[in-house]
Design a protein around this motif. Structure first.
Motif, mmCIF file in Angstrom:
data_model
loop_
_atom_site.group_PDB
_atom_site.id
_atom_site.type_symbol
_atom_site.label_atom_id
_atom_site.label_comp_id
_atom_site.label_asym_id
_atom_site.label_seq_id
_atom_site.Cartn_x
_atom_site.Cartn_y
_atom_site.Cartn_z
ATOM 1 N N VAL A 268 5.186 -7.879 50.518
ATOM 2 C CA VAL A 268 6.181 -8.470 50.634
ATOM 3 C C VAL A 268 7.195 -7.758 49.634
ATOM 4 C CG1 VAL A 268 7.510 -10.632 50.964
ATOM 5 C CG2 VAL A 268 5.243 -10.264 51.885
ATOM 6 N N LYS A 269 7.000 -7.536 48.380
ATOM 7 C CA LYS A 269 7.942 -7.357 47.298
ATOM 8 C C LYS A 269 8.348 -5.910 47.529
ATOM 9 C CE LYS A 269 9.732 -7.334 43.228
ATOM 10 N NZ LYS A 269 10.867 -8.149 42.657
ATOM 11 N N TYR A 270 7.747 -5.073 48.329
ATOM 12 C CA TYR A 270 8.076 -3.737 48.195
ATOM 13 C C TYR A 270 8.100 -2.927 49.682
ATOM 14 C CZ TYR A 270 7.100 -3.958 43.202
ATOM 15 O OH TYR A 270 6.910 -4.061 41.851
ATOM 16 N N VAL A 271 7.364 -3.463 50.354
ATOM 17 C CA VAL A 271 7.267 -2.992 51.796
ATOM 18 C C VAL A 271 7.033 -3.882 52.930
ATOM 19 C CG1 VAL A 271 6.329 -0.421 51.333
ATOM 20 C CG2 VAL A 271 4.656 -2.233 51.528
ATOM 21 N N ALA A 272 8.124 -4.635 52.905
ATOM 22 C CA ALA A 272 7.997 -6.163 54.140
ATOM 23 C C ALA A 272 8.369 -5.374 55.591
ATOM 24 C CB ALA A 272 9.125 -6.908 53.666
ATOM 25 N N GLY A 273 7.320 -4.717 56.070
ATOM 26 C CA GLY A 273 7.485 -4.282 57.391
ATOM 27 C C GLY A 273 6.752 -2.854 57.374
ATOM 28 N N GLY A 274 7.118 -1.945 58.272
ATOM 29 C CA GLY A 274 6.712 -0.585 58.267
ATOM 30 C C GLY A 274 4.912 -0.952 59.051
ATOM 31 N N GLN A 275 4.455 0.083 58.518
ATOM 32 C CA GLN A 275 3.247 0.424 59.221
ATOM 33 C C GLN A 275 2.188 -0.833 58.672
ATOM 34 O OE1 GLN A 275 2.074 4.176 57.932
ATOM 35 N NE2 GLN A 275 0.465 3.303 56.571
ATOM 36 N N SER A 276 2.479 -1.601 57.595
ATOM 37 C CA SER A 276 1.874 -2.538 57.039
ATOM 38 C C SER A 276 1.793 -3.831 58.217
ATOM 39 C CB SER A 276 2.118 -3.092 55.877
ATOM 40 O OG SER A 276 3.622 -3.519 55.947
ATOM 41 N N PHE A 277 2.502 -3.716 59.274
ATOM 42 C CA PHE A 277 2.576 -4.552 60.109
ATOM 43 C C PHE A 277 1.180 -4.956 61.143
ATOM 44 C CE2 PHE A 277 3.020 -1.439 63.166
ATOM 45 C CZ PHE A 277 2.595 -2.043 64.525
ATOM 46 N N LEU A 278 0.268 -3.637 61.163
ATOM 47 C CA LEU A 278 -0.519 -3.588 61.920
ATOM 48 C C LEU A 278 -1.845 -4.471 61.138
ATOM 49 C CD1 LEU A 278 -1.798 -2.575 64.540
ATOM 50 C CD2 LEU A 278 -2.890 -0.632 63.119
ATOM 51 N N ILE A 279 -1.974 -4.598 59.861
ATOM 52 C CA ILE A 279 -2.685 -5.333 59.090
ATOM 53 C C ILE A 279 -2.650 -6.631 59.511
ATOM 54 C CG2 ILE A 279 -3.730 -5.788 56.769
ATOM 55 C CD1 ILE A 279 -2.617 -3.011 55.822
ATOM 56 N N GLY A 280 -1.318 -7.244 59.378
ATOM 57 C CA GLY A 280 -1.153 -8.630 59.406
ATOM 58 C C GLY A 280 -1.257 -9.082 61.009
ATOM 59 N N LEU A 281 -0.996 -7.965 61.940
ATOM 60 C CA LEU A 281 -1.156 -8.538 63.156
ATOM 61 C C LEU A 281 -2.858 -8.453 63.773
ATOM 62 C CD1 LEU A 281 0.705 -6.761 66.341
ATOM 63 C CD2 LEU A 281 -2.033 -6.827 66.474
ATOM 64 N N LEU B 227 10.280 -5.962 38.847
ATOM 65 C CA LEU B 227 11.104 -6.811 39.335
ATOM 66 C C LEU B 227 12.353 -6.333 40.036
ATOM 67 C CD1 LEU B 227 11.706 -9.362 36.119
ATOM 68 C CD2 LEU B 227 10.188 -9.576 38.059
ATOM 69 N N GLU B 228 12.754 -5.116 39.335
ATOM 70 C CA GLU B 228 14.120 -4.602 40.055
ATOM 71 C C GLU B 228 13.895 -3.517 41.337
ATOM 72 O OE1 GLU B 228 16.408 -3.370 36.814
ATOM 73 O OE2 GLU B 228 16.666 -5.200 35.970
ATOM 74 N N ASN B 229 12.776 -3.170 41.246
ATOM 75 C CA ASN B 229 12.406 -2.054 42.280
ATOM 76 C C ASN B 229 12.093 -2.357 43.460
ATOM 77 O OD1 ASN B 229 13.514 -0.062 40.615
ATOM 78 N ND2 ASN B 229 11.357 0.538 39.702
ATOM 79 N N GLY B 230 11.978 -3.669 43.865
ATOM 80 C CA GLY B 230 11.491 -4.194 45.131
ATOM 81 C C GLY B 230 12.324 -4.462 46.169
ATOM 82 N N ASP B 231 12.011 -4.715 47.346
ATOM 83 C CA ASP B 231 13.030 -5.129 48.597
ATOM 84 C C ASP B 231 13.780 -5.880 48.166
ATOM 85 O OD1 ASP B 231 14.085 -5.348 51.030
ATOM 86 O OD2 ASP B 231 12.234 -5.259 51.947
ATOM 87 N N LYS B 232 15.038 -5.783 48.254
ATOM 88 C CA LYS B 232 16.123 -6.640 47.690
ATOM 89 C C LYS B 232 16.349 -7.954 48.803
ATOM 90 C CE LYS B 232 17.088 -4.365 44.228
ATOM 91 N NZ LYS B 232 16.351 -4.630 42.980
ATOM 92 N N ARG B 233 16.050 -7.588 49.868
ATOM 93 C CA ARG B 233 15.946 -8.706 51.102
ATOM 94 C C ARG B 233 14.871 -9.891 50.687
ATOM 95 N NH1 ARG B 233 14.229 -5.525 56.324
ATOM 96 N NH2 ARG B 233 12.752 -5.078 54.548
ATOM 97 N N THR B 234 13.787 -9.477 50.112
ATOM 98 C CA THR B 234 13.014 -10.522 49.873
ATOM 99 C C THR B 234 12.960 -11.256 48.572
ATOM 100 O OG1 THR B 234 10.989 -8.896 49.453
ATOM 101 C CG2 THR B 234 11.229 -9.424 51.671
#
Length: 269
Positions: free
Chosen positions: A164-177, A21-28
């Motif tokens: 989304v919980k831990y890496v909302a962005g970065g190189q994972s963008f290519l998978i979504g794209l 719960l606590e070690n995720g991306d605080k923005r999301t």
């Protein structure tokens, strides 16, 4: 002694869950279905129950005519996929993303938040896509409820919850794209097929749709394998999961392609 051991084990479970719960991306954290894995686990369990109970409930019933629903649903998914493809492309381009190595920008800058938001929409689209299975059941297309179908739909929601919980962005963008682009084509195909025989007779290109899906998995595999062994500031644990998952999809989709287009063609000639 046993009681103390049980307490210790329970405390470890609680600590592990608290770390999730606590070690995720605080923005999301405050976004829908992100902070805790419990809601998405509940959705997944409901999904499995529907797959188990649904065909039994429909066994003595006539297939439900969902033509209007399928037309609206599939073309709505085309629009959503197009929007996500545009957002992934625009956000990464404007932020100067690297195709080879792109760490996650955890700042609150407009571009970083724009990328995080489209990652959430991509994750949420995977929840929406569970409807594909429900439509199969209601139409009594139980032959479509293959292991590949259930595995792909059921696991994507967890992969992108973690994304989304831990890496909302970065190189994972290519998978979504890439996946958004493939889904524009895929849902366009199913939307046209839903219009009926007058249109479906022109949809000779389903085989190439499967080839396009395989191409995306090969691309993701190569990209992720490179990043896993390169000196890139992106979690290797995430790269490892994505690599193993994309390899499993290559095996399953290759098997589907072989039996659908090669074996079947051999039998008809």
């Amino acid at each position: 002694m046993t009681g103390n051991k049980a307490v210790t084990t329970w405390q470890k479970i609680q600590l592990f869950y608290q770390n999730i719960l606590e070690n995720g991306d605080k923005r999301t954290d405050n976004w829908l279905l992100v902070y805790s894995p419990v809601p998405i686990i509940c959705i997944f369990l409901c999904y499995l129950i529907i797959i188990w109970v649904g065909p039994k409930l429909m066994e003595r019933r006539q297939p439900i005519n969902l033509k209007p629903v399928l037309i609206v649903y599939n073309f709505a998914m085309v629009c959503l996929s197009t929007y996500m493809f545009y957002e992934f492309t625009a956000s990464s381009w404007l932020a100067g993303y690297s195709l080879l190595c792109q760490p996650v920008d955890y700042s609150d800058s407009p571009l970083a938040m724009r990328m995080a938001r489209v990652c959430w929409w991509f994750y949420f689209s995977k929840v929406i896509e569970l409807s594909d299975t429900i439509f199969f059941i209601l139409r009594k297309k139980n032959n479509q409820l293959t292991f590949l179908h259930v595995y792909h739909h059921g696991t994507m929601i967890f992969n992108w919850w973690a994304g989304v919980k831990y890496v909302a962005g970065g190189q994972s963008f290519l998978i979504g794209l890439i996946n958004s682009l493939v889904h524009v084509v895929m849902y366009l195909y199913y939307g046209l097929a839903a219009l009926g025989p007058s249109v479906s007779k022109y949809l000779w290109w389903k085989r190439y749709l499967t080839s396009l899906q395989l191409l995306q998995f090969f691309t993701v595999t190569i990209h992720t394998a490179y990043n896993l062994f390169a000196d890139c500031d992106f979690p290797d644990s995430m790269n490892g999961v994505v690599l193993a998952y994309s390899l499993s999809l290559i095996v399953l989709f290759s098997n589907f392609y072989y039996h659908s287009y090669i074996v079947r063609k051999t039998k008809t000639t």
